[in-house]
Design a protein around this motif. Structure first.
Motif, short mmCIF file in Angstrom:
data_model
loop_
_atom_site.label_atom_id
_atom_site.label_comp_id
_atom_site.label_asym_id
_atom_site.label_seq_id
_atom_site.Cartn_x
_atom_site.Cartn_y
_atom_site.Cartn_z
N LEU A 74 -43.46 -47.53 -7.82
CA LEU A 74 -43.71 -46.61 -8.93
C LEU A 74 -43.82 -47.40 -10.23
N ALA A 75 -44.67 -46.91 -11.14
CA ALA A 75 -44.86 -47.57 -12.44
C ALA A 75 -43.52 -47.76 -13.14
N SER A 76 -42.66 -46.75 -13.04
CA SER A 76 -41.37 -46.84 -13.76
C SER A 76 -40.53 -48.00 -13.22
N ASP A 77 -40.65 -48.30 -11.91
CA ASP A 77 -39.91 -49.45 -11.35
C ASP A 77 -40.48 -50.75 -11.87
N ALA A 124 -55.63 -46.54 -17.73
CA ALA A 124 -54.43 -46.82 -16.93
C ALA A 124 -53.31 -47.33 -17.85
N MET A 125 -53.67 -48.18 -18.83
CA MET A 125 -52.65 -48.71 -19.75
C MET A 125 -52.03 -47.61 -20.59
N ARG A 126 -52.85 -46.63 -20.98
CA ARG A 126 -52.30 -45.52 -21.78
C ARG A 126 -51.25 -44.75 -20.98
N ILE A 127 -51.55 -44.52 -19.69
CA ILE A 127 -50.60 -43.79 -18.85
C ILE A 127 -49.31 -44.60 -18.68
N ASP B 19 -46.59 -40.78 -10.78
CA ASP B 19 -45.52 -41.79 -10.79
C ASP B 19 -44.42 -41.42 -11.77
N THR B 20 -44.84 -40.93 -12.95
CA THR B 20 -43.88 -40.61 -14.00
C THR B 20 -43.02 -39.42 -13.58
N ASN B 62 -40.59 -31.51 -19.67
CA ASN B 62 -41.11 -30.85 -20.89
C ASN B 62 -41.34 -31.85 -22.02
N ARG B 63 -40.63 -32.97 -21.96
CA ARG B 63 -40.74 -33.96 -23.05
C ARG B 63 -41.94 -34.88 -22.88
N LEU B 64 -42.57 -34.92 -21.67
CA LEU B 64 -43.63 -35.91 -21.42
C LEU B 64 -44.75 -35.90 -22.47
#
Lengths: 141, 288
Positions: A74-77, A124-127, B19-20, B62-64
């Motif tokens: 995952l991106a967050s990881d 993709a970078m913005r996300i 992912d988020t 909700n904050r995204l």
């Protein structure tokens, strides 16, 4: 081999630590996939990435045999790894817990491009940047 | 895990933020999420006893938009009960009979074999070939029909080893089962052991039959049309006089071309079967 695809199941699972509990049980059970076989093989294949959450795509064939492909974490990881932090901020607007450079941001976006459904690397970078900010991770130059 | 109650939490969200959203759900205690299309959404689960976490998930989601991410729709929560995740999938795979004598039986089935019935013990998993697909079913039926005791058999593209085991159970003297996938070779080997035919069945990792210096009375090949056509020229030296070639994995519209390629090598058609769009056919080399 004459394989006819019945369905494709997409899951995000903890590396090396999947169990038959939901979401694995209901998703695979409905499709008639051998749950324990999947759990065993997935954990075996991902044991060296423990701590990450991994997207996995399971292709189920008409005779109930299956194959699976593990994708990038995952991106967050990837953001946590790049920032060297254990977890995101509980108050991301006020409390910053780490930072990554634009170059690191680009590298993460490149790794995730195939899974992100983004039109180009900028999108993709913005996300990824949004995800980083939502975790209290700042982007620096 | 008996009769445990879970909350399923469904979030409609575009794939760019999967992912988020997944990270939010997992950090809040979900043990993973499922990603679904039409509409694009994520489904995560929490034990019912942890229902207070749903509000936290909703609040984080909700904050995204504050971080320039697309908004996600409201979270929908449902309670589900499931008796046993481990065995739910088994409903889809039952003991089945093929031809007069063969039965494929999963390990959890308690069915007793009938007289004259040969049981192949097999659970579906990561290799192809369980009898649940028409091509495998047709092969099993034709093996039941044509295989004679004492034959030397080659099973090309063995997958689970199902056809090789069937041949051994019906009296083949020796079976060589080959596959180009290392995982299939490992699974086939396990299935051969489990079915007690390891003395007569050898499983090997190979991607072709070109360097085999022996002949066979029966070659079973459940792969695809292009394989039969491309390899037809190298087939005759592998077949003993009067030997059979079982060509399966061929869809109806490719069948004529497969037949043409095999007849060009001097083989004659013995039997043709079709199920849904799939065909299997048995060819024979002349006895002289």
């Amino acid at each position: 081999m004459a394989k006819e695809i019945m369905t494709v199941i997409k899951l995000n699972l903890p590396a090396g630590a999947a169990t038959p509990a939901p979401p694995v049980g209901p998703a695979l059970g409905q499709a008639g996939v051998n749950i324990m076989e999947f759990v065993k093989k997935f954990n075996e294949a991902t044991a060296n990435q423990r701590g990450s959450t991994l997207p996995v795509e399971i292709t189920v064939y008409k005779d109930r045999s299956f194959t699976f492909v593990v994708k990038q974490p995952l991106a967050s990881d990837l953001i946590k790894q790049a920032a060297g932090i254990e977890s995101g901020s509980d108050n991301p607007l006020r409390k910053k817990v780490g930072r990554i450079t634009r170059e690191q941001l680009r590298q993460i976006a490149e790794r995730k491009m195939p899974d992100l459904n983004a039109n180009d690397i900028e999108a993709a970078m913005r996300i990824i940047a949004g995800t980083a900010r939502s975790m209290g991770v700042e982007i620096v130059d | 895990m008996q009769d445990e109650r879970w909350l399923s939490i469904e979030v409609i969200a575009p794939p760019q933020v999967w992912d988020t959203v997944a990270a939010v759900m997992i950090e809040s205690g979900c043990t993973g999420v499922q990603l679904c299309d039409k509409p694009p959404r994520l489904v995560g689960y929490l034990p019912e006893t942890e229902s207070e976490r749903v509000a936290a998930i909703q609040e984080k989601l909700n904050r995204l938009p504050q971080f320039d991410l697309p908004p996600v729709a409201a979270v929908q929560v449902q309670t589900i009960t499931e008796k046993d995740w481990h065995t739910l999938w088994r409903r889809h795979f039952r003991s089945r009979k093929f031809g007069q004598r063969l039965r494929v039986q999963p390990s959890w089935s308690k069915r007793k074999p009938e007289p004259n019935e040969q049981t192949i013990l097999l659970d579906p998993g990561l290799a192809f070939g369980t009898g649940g697909h028409p091509t495998t079913a047709l092969c099993l039926e034709m093996i039941d029909q044509w295989l004679q005791p004492g034959m030397r058999v080659l099973d090309m593209g063995t997958g689970t080893g199902i056809l090789a085991i069937a041949c051994a159970k019906l009296g083949a003297a020796r079976v060589l089962a080959i596959d180009n996938d290392p995982l299939s070779v490992q699974i086939a080997q396990e299935n051969v052991m489990r079915n007690g035919v390891s003395e007569r069945v050898t499983v090997q990792l190979r991607d072709n039959w070109n360097d085999l210096n022996e002949t066979f009375d029966f070659i079973a090949c459940n792969i695809i049309s292009t394989f039969h056509i491309a390899n037809a020229p190298t087939l005759p030296p592998l077949l003993a006089p009067g030997g059979y070639y079982l060509a399966s994995g061929v869809i109806g519209r490719n069948w004529r071309e497969v037949r043409k390629a095999l007849e060009a090598e001097g083989l004659t058609l013995g039997e043709f079967r079709k199920r849904r769009t799939w065909t299997a056919s048995l060819f024979q080399k002349s006895a002289s």
